[in-house]
Design a protein around this motif. Sequence first.
Motif: not given
Length: 269
Positions: A75, A7, A78, A66-67, A10, A71
């Motif tokens: 992090k 990632g 997740r 998502e990563e 965030g 987001r």
Amino acid sequence: MGGFYQGKGGKGGAAAAAAAPAAPAAEGGDGLPGGLKRKLQALGYPELGSVSLSGQAYMKVILWLEEEKIRLYEKIDRAPLRKFDKSWYEAVSKYAKELGVPADGLTEKAMNVKLNVLNGLTNLAVHDIYRDEDEANQLQNAVPQGSQGTQAAKQRLGELLPSLNSILQIFSLPQLPQDAQDTDILAGLKCVLVRVSPTSADEPTLDLQKLPLGVDVADPEVRKAVAVLRLLHGLELQQLQVNINTVINELQQLTANPQTDSRLGRVGR
């Protein structure tokens, strides 16, 4: 196992968006419609060739969205999405609902639900990227690729303009400007054709005096001018309809769910 993608940090406050149902048709046996695969390609998904609705291939694309794009979580939060075990679908169902994407009944075997969840998250990722670029003014004065080339391709009669203006001058007709478009040049050629080869009495002719104008005009000469303008406007509307049909057809090809009959200019089944 998990943690396939690293990632970038965030980004909270992702906007909730309702997911539009994806097309049910499958391509290449992987269950993904072409429109959805093109959206993933536009987002830069690195494993597009192996993307699927089954097994870890599906889990990996959800995690990547998502990563790398959405987001919603920090992090550290997740972690449930990185653990590809029996609890993964429950975690993804909760995650999708937080984003406003329906995910009821999400399981390994619920292909339609999996498809709609992936389509909804992909739409949300595309929306977020567009919003970010719009806020950064990166979309200002953007010109669609190929639009300039399309416009240039339409101008094919420019070489005829000098000769055409000479002929128009001989017949005491208004000459065309140097930047005249092909439609104007074609109209000039038709005028020359009428002068060179007048319509015979046996052929049907258009009586401008009988053409309905929609307005009350008493002067006969003004009426003729208005009639010509209405005819030209009708030609422009016809070309506009052709352009609209072309745009609709191209958009339907992008969504991979064509429901357009471009010949009729109608949308829908």
